[in-house]
Design an enzyme around this catalytic site. Structure first.
Site, PDB file in Angstrom:
ATOM      1  N   ASP A   1      -7.834  -5.698   0.065  1.00  0.00           N
ATOM      2  CA  ASP A   1      -8.249  -6.558  -1.053  1.00  0.00           C
ATOM      3  C   ASP A   1      -7.855  -8.015  -0.878  1.00  0.00           C
ATOM      4  O   ASP A   1      -8.246  -8.863  -1.683  1.00  0.00           O
ATOM      5  CB  ASP A   1      -7.629  -6.010  -2.353  1.00  0.00           C
ATOM      6  CG  ASP A   1      -8.213  -4.658  -2.680  1.00  0.00           C
ATOM      7  OD1 ASP A   1      -7.428  -3.717  -2.931  1.00  0.00           O
ATOM      8  OD2 ASP A   1      -9.441  -4.516  -2.634  1.00  0.00           O
TER       9      ASP A   1
ATOM     10  N   HIS B   1       0.856  -1.193   0.000  1.00  0.00           N
ATOM     11  CA  HIS B   1       0.000   0.000   0.000  1.00  0.00           C
ATOM     12  C   HIS B   1       0.887   1.236   0.000  1.00  0.00           C
ATOM     13  O   HIS B   1       1.954   1.235   0.608  1.00  0.00           O
ATOM     14  CB  HIS B   1      -0.887   0.003   1.262  1.00  0.00           C
ATOM     15  CG  HIS B   1      -2.081   0.887   1.128  1.00  0.00           C
ATOM     16  ND1 HIS B   1      -2.013   2.236   1.336  1.00  0.00           N
ATOM     17  CD2 HIS B   1      -3.352   0.605   0.778  1.00  0.00           C
ATOM     18  CE1 HIS B   1      -3.204   2.764   1.139  1.00  0.00           C
ATOM     19  NE2 HIS B   1      -4.046   1.795   0.796  1.00  0.00           N
TER      20      HIS B   1
HETATM   21  C1  SDX Z   1      -6.241  -0.058  -2.809  1.00  0.00           C
HETATM   22  O1  SDX Z   1      -4.545   4.479  -2.002  1.00  0.00           O
HETATM   23  C2  SDX Z   1      -5.469   3.837  -1.375  1.00  0.00           C
HETATM   24  O2  SDX Z   1      -5.874   4.193  -0.296  1.00  0.00           O
HETATM   25  C3  SDX Z   1      -6.038   2.648  -2.093  1.00  0.00           C
HETATM   26  C4  SDX Z   1      -7.029   1.788  -1.320  1.00  0.00           C
HETATM   27  C5  SDX Z   1      -8.297   2.539  -1.049  1.00  0.00           C
HETATM   28  O3  SDX Z   1      -9.011   2.137  -0.128  1.00  0.00           O
HETATM   29  O4  SDX Z   1      -8.625   3.463  -1.841  1.00  0.00           O
HETATM   30  O5  SDX Z   1      -6.459   1.383  -0.101  1.00  0.00           O
HETATM   31  C6  SDX Z   1      -7.397   0.551  -2.115  1.00  0.00           C
HETATM   32  O6  SDX Z   1      -5.992   0.274  -3.944  1.00  0.00           O
HETATM   33  C7  SDX Z   1      -5.365  -1.013  -2.045  1.00  0.00           C
HETATM   34  C8  SDX Z   1      -4.112  -1.468  -2.868  1.00  0.00           C
HETATM   35  C9  SDX Z   1      -4.585  -2.578  -3.806  1.00  0.00           C
HETATM   36  N1  SDX Z   1      -3.521  -2.925  -4.791  1.00  0.00           N
HETATM   37  C10 SDX Z   1      -2.892  -4.090  -4.719  1.00  0.00           C
HETATM   38  O7  SDX Z   1      -3.052  -4.941  -3.822  1.00  0.00           O
HETATM   39  C11 SDX Z   1      -1.973  -4.362  -5.901  1.00  0.00           C
HETATM   40  C12 SDX Z   1      -0.628  -4.839  -5.380  1.00  0.00           C
HETATM   41  N2  SDX Z   1       0.003  -3.733  -4.676  1.00  0.00           N
HETATM   42  C13 SDX Z   1       0.957  -2.920  -5.416  1.00  0.00           C
HETATM   43  O8  SDX Z   1       0.608  -2.712  -6.736  1.00  0.00           O
HETATM   44  C14 SDX Z   1       1.450  -1.723  -4.617  1.00  0.00           C
HETATM   45  O9  SDX Z   1       1.688  -2.162  -3.343  1.00  0.00           O
HETATM   46  C15 SDX Z   1       0.630  -0.462  -4.570  1.00  0.00           C
HETATM   47  C16 SDX Z   1       0.274   0.030  -5.932  1.00  0.00           C
HETATM   48  C17 SDX Z   1      -0.618  -0.694  -3.790  1.00  0.00           C
HETATM   49  C18 SDX Z   1       1.478   0.600  -3.876  1.00  0.00           C
HETATM   50  O10 SDX Z   1       2.591   0.791  -4.653  1.00  0.00           O
HETATM   51  P1  SDX Z   1       3.618   2.005  -4.356  1.00  0.00           P
HETATM   52  O11 SDX Z   1       3.288   2.705  -3.090  1.00  0.00           O
HETATM   53  O12 SDX Z   1       3.713   2.835  -5.588  1.00  0.00           O
HETATM   54  O13 SDX Z   1       4.947   1.265  -4.013  1.00  0.00           O
HETATM   55  P2  SDX Z   1       5.986   0.755  -5.081  1.00  0.00           P
HETATM   56  O14 SDX Z   1       5.249   0.185  -6.261  1.00  0.00           O
HETATM   57  O15 SDX Z   1       6.960   1.844  -5.299  1.00  0.00           O
HETATM   58  O16 SDX Z   1       6.638  -0.473  -4.295  1.00  0.00           O
HETATM   59  C19 SDX Z   1       7.768  -0.284  -3.464  1.00  0.00           C
HETATM   60  C20 SDX Z   1       8.514  -1.627  -3.590  1.00  0.00           C
HETATM   61  C21 SDX Z   1       8.888  -1.983  -5.029  1.00  0.00           C
HETATM   62  O17 SDX Z   1      10.014  -2.855  -4.953  1.00  0.00           O
HETATM   63  P3  SDX Z   1      11.513  -2.250  -5.311  1.00  0.00           P
HETATM   64  O18 SDX Z   1      11.367  -1.537  -6.632  1.00  0.00           O
HETATM   65  O19 SDX Z   1      11.814  -1.305  -4.143  1.00  0.00           O
HETATM   66  O20 SDX Z   1      12.402  -3.466  -5.345  1.00  0.00           O
HETATM   67  O21 SDX Z   1       7.652  -2.701  -3.151  1.00  0.00           O
HETATM   68  C22 SDX Z   1       7.394  -3.579  -4.224  1.00  0.00           C
HETATM   69  C23 SDX Z   1       7.717  -2.820  -5.505  1.00  0.00           C
HETATM   70  O22 SDX Z   1       8.078  -3.723  -6.549  1.00  0.00           O
HETATM   71  N3  SDX Z   1       5.990  -3.937  -4.147  1.00  0.00           N
HETATM   72  C24 SDX Z   1       5.532  -5.183  -4.287  1.00  0.00           C
HETATM   73  C25 SDX Z   1       4.153  -5.081  -4.071  1.00  0.00           C
HETATM   74  N4  SDX Z   1       3.811  -3.802  -3.834  1.00  0.00           N
HETATM   75  C26 SDX Z   1       4.952  -3.096  -3.891  1.00  0.00           C
HETATM   76  N5  SDX Z   1       6.163  -6.340  -4.579  1.00  0.00           N
HETATM   77  C27 SDX Z   1       5.368  -7.431  -4.643  1.00  0.00           C
HETATM   78  N6  SDX Z   1       4.038  -7.431  -4.433  1.00  0.00           N
HETATM   79  C28 SDX Z   1       3.397  -6.278  -4.143  1.00  0.00           C
HETATM   80  N7  SDX Z   1       2.072  -6.282  -3.950  1.00  0.00           N
END
Ligand code: SDX
Length: 426
Positions: A360, A303
């Site tokens: 989720d 998140h």
């Molecule tokens: C919702 O914003 C809100 O409030 C949203 C929400 C709401 O109620 O409105 O809470 C609802 O959207 C919840 C989130 C649902 N999405 C997912 O579950 C999809 C999987 N999650 C990711 O796509 C991700 O965690 C995000 C999009 C939710 C957040 O991404 P960020 O904050 O942009 O973080 P990032 O992508 O920069 O990640 C930081 C690191 C990266 O690794 P490095 O590049 O540092 O090596 O963490 C990794 C990412 O690759 N990473 C994950 C991951 N999420 C982040 N790696 C594996 N699995 C994941 N789920």
């Protein structure tokens, strides 16, 4: 804490006021910075940017805290109802018994759709994704309420909010019934908000429909958990669309479109499909390795704000157990989900990146047990989030400093050059 920040660039210094919140991070006010410095601030993805001032929802991502108008989400999920939370988000306070009765009556008596509107659904193929139907239907509803275009009239804003909260279940249920080929079901005024929605989704003309209080309570609690969440991507979309004075129904349609994405609200569908792909506990190690090799993300994990447990995920997990027990369902995917959570929470890859289950992760198992197909999961999220979207939209209009949102950019494209005819190209 000082009341200003000083930014020094070369031989120039710029004083930037610091604005204090009631809790959480203070902000550095850069509104005058471009005018004074001819420089933009740069923050794609808004990782360090507050886009507005708000009094509706507060999130402490490190502590895993979510408050709606100051009330913790776990207390609201346990003790309140979705319609009461709607009143709280819209108006700022929990209603008195009399205020609630009036609010509930207003919502109940706006649940029907214009009879002509039902033909709108016929334009879709039966296999259309329900989120495509929701985006189109809610946008199209703006054609039925020209009066809602007068967004500067507080009364019109209130009526729009009531119409949207009331009609979203009717539209969502129609999107579901249309996709499975069942006849549309008209709302009933004697039913509660969540009972009405479940009846419109699952009743058939061939027999009487009997509400299940455990499923009704679970549905209502799931709506509460999804109601609002500060300035997330879809809420920011609604605010930006609304800042131009667009029709509120069209702004909500924009929010629905944004929520559909797999990184946002679409993650509940993706998370369940991920669990189905993993299939058994034995397949978890190989799947997790694929995540660490960056082949795909662990859906339902991570998140932008929560760097601890999403407090909604805990309530969602509890609701999942209750629903499965009530229905006598032993879903093997729950065992996969729990083991996957345990593995991820003990793996340095996820610990180092502060990746925890979000709302989720468990919602899909619960909703599937209740009878919803996976392509309806994000529709339910949109139904519930409508009150958050419209509350934030309303708050934006009540802000006297409201301006149309118009971000700038760091331009790295071609500088000016003259047009060249074909013979002078290549
Ligand atoms: C919702 O914003 C809100 O409030 C949203 C929400 C709401 O109620 O409105 O809470 C609802 O959207 C919840 C989130 C649902 N999405 C997912 O579950 C999809 C999987 N999650 C990711 O796509 C991700 O965690 C995000 C999009 C939710 C957040 O991404 P960020 O904050 O942009 O973080 P990032 O992508 O920069 O990640 C930081 C690191 C990266 O690794 P490095 O590049 O540092 O090596 O963490 C990794 C990412 O690759 N990473 C994950 C991951 N999420 C982040 N790696 C594996 N699995 C994941 N789920």
């Amino acid at each position: 804490m000082t009341d200003k920040a000083t930014l020094t660039i070369g031989d120039k210094s710029y004083d930037l006021p610091i604005l204090k919140g009631s809790t959480g991070p203070d902000v550095v006010d850069v509104r005058k910075f471009y005018g004074d410095s001819d420089l933009f601030t740069f923050d794609p993805g808004f990782t360090s940017t507050a886009s507005c001032e708000s009094k509706i929802t507060y999130i402490d991502g490190d502590a895993g805290i979510l408050l709606h108008r100051g009330y913790p989400i776990d207390q609201l999920a346990e003790k309140s109802s979705f319609l009461e939370v709607c009143h709280l988000l819209l108006n700022g306070e929990l209603p008195t018994a009399e205020e609630f009765a009036k609010f509930e009556h207003n919502i109940t008596y706006h649940t029907m759709l214009h009879a002509q509107f039902d033909s709108f659904f016929q334009g879709f193929r039966r296999d259309a994704h329900p989120m495509a139907i929701m985006t189109g239907a809610v946008g199209a509803l703006s054609a039925f309420y020209a009066d809602s275009l007068n967004v500067d009239d507080p009364k019109q804003r209130e009526i729009s909010a009531h119409r949207l909260i009331a009609k979203m279940p009717t539209i969502a249920a129609r999107a579901f019934q249309y996709s499975v080929g069942r006849p549309f079901v008209t709302p009933r005024n004697e039913l509660s908000y969540s009972e009405n929605f479940l009846r419109m989704c699952f009743s058939v003309p061939a027999e009487d429909w009997v509400p299940n209080p455990v499923l009704t309570r679970a549905m209502d609690r799931i709506f509460i958990l999804h109601a609002d969440h500060e300035q997330n991507a879809s809420t920011s979309t609604v605010r930006l669309a609304g800042s131009s004075g667009a029709h509120p129904f069209a702004c909500i349609a924009a929010g629905i479109a944004c929520l559909w994405g797999p990184s946002h609200g679409g993650a509940n569908q993706e998370a369940l499909e991920m669990l189905e792909e993993i299939g058994t506990v034995e397949n978890i190690p190989a799947y997790v390795q694929g995540v660490k090799d960056k082949k795909y993300k662990l859906m339902g994990f991570g998140h932008r704000v929560y760097k601890n447990f999403d407090p909604r995920a805990k309530v969602m997990q509890k609701t999942c157990y209750e629903v499965l027990e009530q229905l006598g369902i032993n879903d093997p995917l729950l065992e996969v989900a729990m083991e996957l959570e345990k593995v991820a929470l003990s793996d340095p890859y996820f610990i180092d990146r502060k990746l925890y289950p979000n709302i989720d992760f468990y919602s899909g198992i619960t909703l599937r047990a209740m009878g919803f197909p996976t392509n309806m999961f994000t529709v339910l999220f949109a139904l519930a989030r409508t009150v958050g979207w419209i509350s934030q939209w309303k708050e934006m209009f009540e802000d006297p400093s409201r301006k149309i949102g118009r971000p700038r950019q760091l331009y790295t494209g071609a500088t000016q050059r003259d047009y060249a005819p074909f013979e002078n190209r290549g």
